[in-house]
Design a protein around this motif. Sequence first.
Motif, PDB file in Angstrom:
ATOM      1  N   TYR A 144     -12.507   6.490  23.543  1.00  0.00           N
ATOM      2  CA  TYR A 144     -13.307   5.271  23.928  1.00  0.00           C
ATOM      3  C   TYR A 144     -13.534   5.687  25.329  1.00  0.00           C
ATOM      4  O   TYR A 144     -14.793   5.273  26.142  1.00  0.00           O
ATOM      5  N   ASP A 145     -12.569   5.652  25.992  1.00  0.00           N
ATOM      6  CA  ASP A 145     -12.810   5.734  27.540  1.00  0.00           C
ATOM      7  C   ASP A 145     -13.471   7.003  28.231  1.00  0.00           C
ATOM      8  O   ASP A 145     -14.423   6.686  28.981  1.00  0.00           O
ATOM      9  N   LEU A 146     -13.413   8.091  27.621  1.00  0.00           N
ATOM     10  CA  LEU A 146     -14.353   9.297  27.772  1.00  0.00           C
ATOM     11  C   LEU A 146     -15.630   9.028  27.371  1.00  0.00           C
ATOM     12  O   LEU A 146     -16.486   9.489  28.141  1.00  0.00           O
ATOM     13  N   LYS A 147     -15.849   8.443  26.376  1.00  0.00           N
ATOM     14  CA  LYS A 147     -17.246   8.287  25.771  1.00  0.00           C
ATOM     15  C   LYS A 147     -17.992   7.320  26.821  1.00  0.00           C
ATOM     16  O   LYS A 147     -19.060   7.599  27.078  1.00  0.00           O
ATOM     17  N   TYR A 148     -17.427   6.161  26.815  1.00  0.00           N
ATOM     18  CA  TYR A 148     -18.240   5.186  27.478  1.00  0.00           C
ATOM     19  C   TYR A 148     -18.010   5.083  29.019  1.00  0.00           C
ATOM     20  O   TYR A 148     -18.650   4.338  29.804  1.00  0.00           O
ATOM     21  N   GLY A 178      -9.331  -3.581  22.841  1.00  0.00           N
ATOM     22  CA  GLY A 178     -10.172  -2.503  22.104  1.00  0.00           C
ATOM     23  C   GLY A 178     -11.440  -2.513  22.131  1.00  0.00           C
ATOM     24  O   GLY A 178     -12.169  -1.368  21.475  1.00  0.00           O
ATOM     25  N   GLY A 179     -12.157  -3.671  22.600  1.00  0.00           N
ATOM     26  CA  GLY A 179     -13.471  -3.635  22.249  1.00  0.00           C
ATOM     27  C   GLY A 179     -14.059  -3.614  20.939  1.00  0.00           C
ATOM     28  O   GLY A 179     -13.435  -4.340  20.045  1.00  0.00           O
ATOM     29  N   ARG A 180     -15.170  -2.792  20.852  1.00  0.00           N
ATOM     30  CA  ARG A 180     -15.505  -2.738  19.603  1.00  0.00           C
ATOM     31  C   ARG A 180     -14.660  -1.748  18.533  1.00  0.00           C
ATOM     32  O   ARG A 180     -14.757  -1.876  17.363  1.00  0.00           O
ATOM     33  N   SER A 181     -13.653  -1.042  19.083  1.00  0.00           N
ATOM     34  CA  SER A 181     -12.777  -0.377  18.058  1.00  0.00           C
ATOM     35  C   SER A 181     -11.661  -0.992  17.692  1.00  0.00           C
ATOM     36  O   SER A 181     -11.008  -0.881  16.854  1.00  0.00           O
ATOM     37  N   GLY A 232     -14.097  23.483  19.005  1.00  0.00           N
ATOM     38  CA  GLY A 232     -15.106  23.552  20.496  1.00  0.00           C
ATOM     39  C   GLY A 232     -15.984  22.327  20.588  1.00  0.00           C
ATOM     40  O   GLY A 232     -17.046  22.267  21.275  1.00  0.00           O
ATOM     41  N   VAL A 233     -15.865  21.297  19.620  1.00  0.00           N
ATOM     42  CA  VAL A 233     -16.390  19.877  19.549  1.00  0.00           C
ATOM     43  C   VAL A 233     -15.944  19.109  20.636  1.00  0.00           C
ATOM     44  O   VAL A 233     -14.668  18.863  20.977  1.00  0.00           O
ATOM     45  N   PRO A 234     -17.037  18.732  21.544  1.00  0.00           N
ATOM     46  CA  PRO A 234     -16.849  18.254  22.841  1.00  0.00           C
ATOM     47  C   PRO A 234     -16.025  16.794  22.534  1.00  0.00           C
ATOM     48  O   PRO A 234     -16.298  16.173  21.541  1.00  0.00           O
ATOM     49  N   VAL A 235     -15.477  16.210  23.550  1.00  0.00           N
ATOM     50  CA  VAL A 235     -15.010  14.738  23.372  1.00  0.00           C
ATOM     51  C   VAL A 235     -16.027  14.023  23.216  1.00  0.00           C
ATOM     52  O   VAL A 235     -17.013  14.204  24.121  1.00  0.00           O
ATOM     53  N   GLY A 236     -16.047  12.770  22.459  1.00  0.00           N
ATOM     54  CA  GLY A 236     -17.303  11.772  22.533  1.00  0.00           C
ATOM     55  C   GLY A 236     -18.267  11.905  21.513  1.00  0.00           C
ATOM     56  O   GLY A 236     -19.023  10.915  21.427  1.00  0.00           O
ATOM     57  N   LEU A 237     -18.121  12.690  20.589  1.00  0.00           N
ATOM     58  CA  LEU A 237     -19.150  12.714  19.294  1.00  0.00           C
ATOM     59  C   LEU A 237     -18.606  11.580  18.380  1.00  0.00           C
ATOM     60  O   LEU A 237     -17.435  11.558  17.905  1.00  0.00           O
ATOM     61  N   GLY A 238     -19.673  10.751  17.860  1.00  0.00           N
ATOM     62  CA  GLY A 238     -19.143   9.646  17.043  1.00  0.00           C
ATOM     63  C   GLY A 238     -19.470   8.444  17.659  1.00  0.00           C
ATOM     64  O   GLY A 238     -19.342   8.096  18.827  1.00  0.00           O
TER      65      GLY A 238
END
Lengths: 362, 362, 362, 362
Positions: free
Chosen positions: A111-115, A123-126, B216-222
């Motif tokens: 979550y941290d890396l995505k947003y 956890g917000g939406r998670s 090789g999947v980057p962090v953050g998909l989904g």
Amino acid sequence: MASNSFGLHWRITTFGESHGPGIGVVIDGCPSGLAISIEEIQAELDRRRPGQSRLSSPRSEKDQVQILSGWFEGKTTGAPLTLFVPNEDSRPADYDYLKSAFRPSHADYTYDLKYGHRDHRGGGRSSARETVARVSSGAVAKKFLALQGIRIFSYVSKVGSISLPESLDNLDLSRIDDFAIRCPHEETAIAMEALIDEVRVQGDTLGGVISTVVKGVPVGLGEPVYEKLSARLGFAMMSINASKGFEMGSGFAGAEKKGSEENDRFITTEEGKIVTSTNHSGGIQGGISNGADILFKVAFKPVATLLQPQQSVNKEAAEVTITGKGRHDPCVLPRAVPIVEAMTAHVLMDFWAMSKANQLID
Amino acid sequence: MASNSFGLHWRITTFGESHGPGIGVVIDGCPSGLAISIEEIQAELDRRRPGQSRLSSPRSEKDQVQILSGWFEGKTTGAPLTLFVPNEDSRPADYDYLKSAFRPSHADYTYDLKYGHRDHRGGGRSSARETVARVSSGAVAKKFLALQGIRIFSYVSKVGSISLPESLDNLDLSRIDDFAIRCPHEETAIAMEALIDEVRVQGDTLGGVISTVVKGVPVGLGEPVYEKLSARLGFAMMSINASKGFEMGSGFAGAEKKGSEENDRFITTEEGKIVTSTNHSGGIQGGISNGADILFKVAFKPVATLLQPQQSVNKEAAEVTITGKGRHDPCVLPRAVPIVEAMTAHVLMDFWAMSKANQLID
Amino acid sequence: MASNSFGLHWRITTFGESHGPGIGVVIDGCPSGLAISIEEIQAELDRRRPGQSRLSSPRSEKDQVQILSGWFEGKTTGAPLTLFVPNEDSRPADYDYLKSAFRPSHADYTYDLKYGHRDHRGGGRSSARETVARVSSGAVAKKFLALQGIRIFSYVSKVGSISLPESLDNLDLSRIDDFAIRCPHEETAIAMEALIDEVRVQGDTLGGVISTVVKGVPVGLGEPVYEKLSARLGFAMMSINASKGFEMGSGFAGAEKKGSEENDRFITTEEGKIVTSTNHSGGIQGGISNGADILFKVAFKPVATLLQPQQSVNKEAAEVTITGKGRHDPCVLPRAVPIVEAMTAHVLMDFWAMSKANQLID
Amino acid sequence: MASNSFGLHWRITTFGESHGPGIGVVIDGCPSGLAISIEEIQAELDRRRPGQSRLSSPRSEKDQVQILSGWFEGKTTGAPLTLFVPNEDSRPADYDYLKSAFRPSHADYTYDLKYGHRDHRGGGRSSARETVARVSSGAVAKKFLALQGIRIFSYVSKVGSISLPESLDNLDLSRIDDFAIRCPHEETAIAMEALIDEVRVQGDTLGGVISTVVKGVPVGLGEPVYEKLSARLGFAMMSINASKGFEMGSGFAGAEKKGSEENDRFITTEEGKIVTSTNHSGGIQGGISNGADILFKVAFKPVATLLQPQQSVNKEAAEVTITGKGRHDPCVLPRAVPIVEAMTAHVLMDFWAMSKANQLID
């Protein structure tokens, strides 16, 4: 990306965080004229609520549902039906120790890396609190389906290494809620609860399996290619927090069988009805319901938050030791039962509407 | 109902029947400028094609792909990319005996009741020949992903009761296609092939399990709620013909563990990178990829068509005996490997685009 | 981005370029059992085809439709119905002079900047040849609707400054195709055709307006908020190449009226049926059909390609003079009539299915 | 049918009735980290609010917006952003006289036949109060777009027969809100307001036209076939209550021109930038923005509710006389200005995200 909706014709859009004003859901596609009371919705929420028994967290969330739209004089109006559950008893300070640490097997890191930020307050939406929205709206779907003769029964069939005996013949589905663990077989239920008690005092947690039986589904729900009923059920179940696996009918065990053992033979009943003599398929063939009971199982991993110390790292990649605080369930399975039922109901409602859209000439 | 599409941003729409002019797919959302040759697409189709070895049906379908649109001078143009594979060698007469009989555990019965008619010449859209469309379009997705460093490896990990040893440490993923059964472990592959030979002469069939590793999947998909990467993968896999189960990472086995055993501990590598010391999660936490290998398994039931007599009923609910004719696989697993890889690629392409749509401010 | 589809339940996905193998369309959601012949589809394509009269381009495209899937023994099967029209008589060299120049009011410039390249051989997906797909699939929709008693009539009501007299009372809709210009009023048709002849010899072009009347639409199609029938019609019409405006019923002229003049008064017929005494609303109130004729107009700009010299710039921003070569229509209106009808049919089919999905309890 | 959402990537789902607890909207796809205050949202709602001047209804709805989710410490979080406006000052008794009568040119009749019932207390979802949701969420979109340099200006260009002079050269767009009628040309504004005053005392109503100019749109928004920017704008505008027509750029007037007059010639500015010397296209060519100002107009019919007697019928098809009660606007145009701006913003946000999804390789 618009990713907080589920379904096409019966579409739920959920919103809210565990530590904001509340959790809500808009049901778009709700038929007009369905009689449903706040109490009926509340009853399902109460099954999901923490603090029901010693098996679950002692948080005393009341989770009182309000209807914000689409309902008039006890009936749905066909307009979007919006349900809202205000948050209470939130203690954000409980989570302060998590501001920078990544809990193992939680969504913290991803979550941290995505947003680029994270609402550490829960956890917000998670957060699994989002499932309040799934369950409250699921209560409406279940009511509609029940009026069509479709009844959904989920129950805990495994906790850790303790499983229900395979045969379902003696299962009394009406007794699911008689046991805190929501396993309708007294002997197994007692053993499961004892195991949870044992693990809880260690500050550890348990996973398990929830089985579902759906009775009364007509022949013909589901589409033959991508929108298989089994595929949508798999999608729905794998979207539930902590779910790790899904299987229809005989599932992984069936994959070990020969075709001559696994095939469900068609027979004719005395009344002249075509049925299958076994139900390894779990009620779905070629993605389409065949009129038999729909049977599937969902695996849940053990709760990731432990009340014992765990090694981890923080944002700066430095080692930290985390010991869970706050109120957490040692085993989430009994509270996940209404969630599995709700997601099943959402899938079936959607296919019910889809099957009507297909009947272009009536 | 529009149900022959899969995906939102990278969307495939497939068409065609096993006994009509051919099978095709329109890819909408295909990026512009991707270099891909007909040979690269054909190579994947050849992996799916029947008649590759004694393990599969002796039908000699050539499955030669044509590009109908969206491709110019060896590159995609950003317009819909349409692939078409004409049918050859169809023998509808092979299926005449099925005009009114319902084969056990086939879509015959459900299809018939749903549509009020059925294309007995090979199952219409319920035929596994539809997967020609999934695989050919999947070849394009795989090419794109490979250029981003994402590689998908599926292999047969179980046939009937014969499994790969659990540890993957000595698996050489480059050897998957070296064995007809597509299990990259010589000893196990030989045992699996021997079992299939044994069952084939009985006119019986086998199921099994396909495992997948994505590197090789980057962090953050989904996405965190309904569009979890794990949920979309489950949806995709359960939409494949004959699939009966899906599990991420440790899956059903992980459900038996305690939290202290199952949690994936975060550690810091010598280069300062945050990784997990184990990968029970299968590379996805909270629905979002965490940078580790993505790991999942799909269970397939044994092929339903047997070349031995089976009791069943016909449309008039009268008893009939069916003995499979035509050309059928005793075990579909090796040919399902490229299908699982293709559906994995479709899901990842879709999330790749979704992740770009999320980056609104760049 | 997946943007080559139109519709939700009755969904067309179109593909193909003007200078590739051909143009095609997949109809997903096509009902099963609809009797339709290739000749019926071809008849609509022939109305769109260039070279029908001196009013349109002398290209002799035959536009022979093929059915690739979803059709068996003269009927649709419920599977995706795919129609394909191979390209013939393409002369890419005709377009060589356009390799770097931007034609005024064409998609050349925007397409080039968006995609980083451009298929100058005829515009790629921005070519009006894509409407072959709209019209062929529209023929199927029209056939289905006709069986429900819904008939769609589009005709040219304005060319340049020459308009049909406002009153429709004496319009004989059965005569639309009696005139090359597709205006069913002899005197006006002759004047329009004379004007086109006059402008053509100048190497210039004309725009105009197409009016549509839909008869037999039941009460209740359309949804009250975003999916208004009028909104979907506007969406569909504005997606047609060269369309510049859309109006329902009295449209822009009605905006000048007072409420007491514009309101459609409800009255009761002798048979006790509720109807409106006027139809300024164009058959839609609150986004929902009211049972009256549906009436709307679409404005088309003059064809942008002129056979007279025009000043423009090329990719290097240098001034160039462009004189249209190849075969171009001086006025696209008569050929746009079947396109408007087709898009109307697509919208109505979609809402027809939607209205069935709404009838959850039957 | 799920029909209460608009948009694909930036998707609003609206809920609520005019006489229930309130009106709300969930924005799914809202980017994370956008700074926006409640006051900024409120400011747009205040522009839509009734009772702003003598030109609009004297209802004193406060329309105070609340944020239910997706917002933390003054910024959006990337989670669904939910806005809710509680209803106040509702007087259902005002509508009792409408229980069985069908008001002319209202949704009463169509709604009643479609849903089998009708919320006579104010129109249910067909009420223009639903636009509270469009405007509040539109304020967020406008804020995001403004940060990208995109500014949207809508204004009243026609009321009844009084129009702005055609030339926009002397229009000062910063003055739109200086006049109650929201026409930024003093002389015309005064004449329009005088006309409204005159018609109001007759118990009659007026329609008109709203013009929009969008500045700062980059080249490349919009897709070439069905998802043309112009088509989506048409869809959005025709979904607004009481809208009757839509035209891009020169629109219906341009349809009367010859190609040599209508074409927008490309020229090169002194800075070497390619622009058009005229803007008849309204900033969109081939469905894709070309960098020029986006220009379009929307026609609105006069308000259907009159404060003078009208003949109509009731459910029993008997004649009735209706005289509007309650509080109604004689001319809705000034309050529709923020609605047109909001819907424009929703369309542009969606295409902005779509253009990012297209940039797969960065």
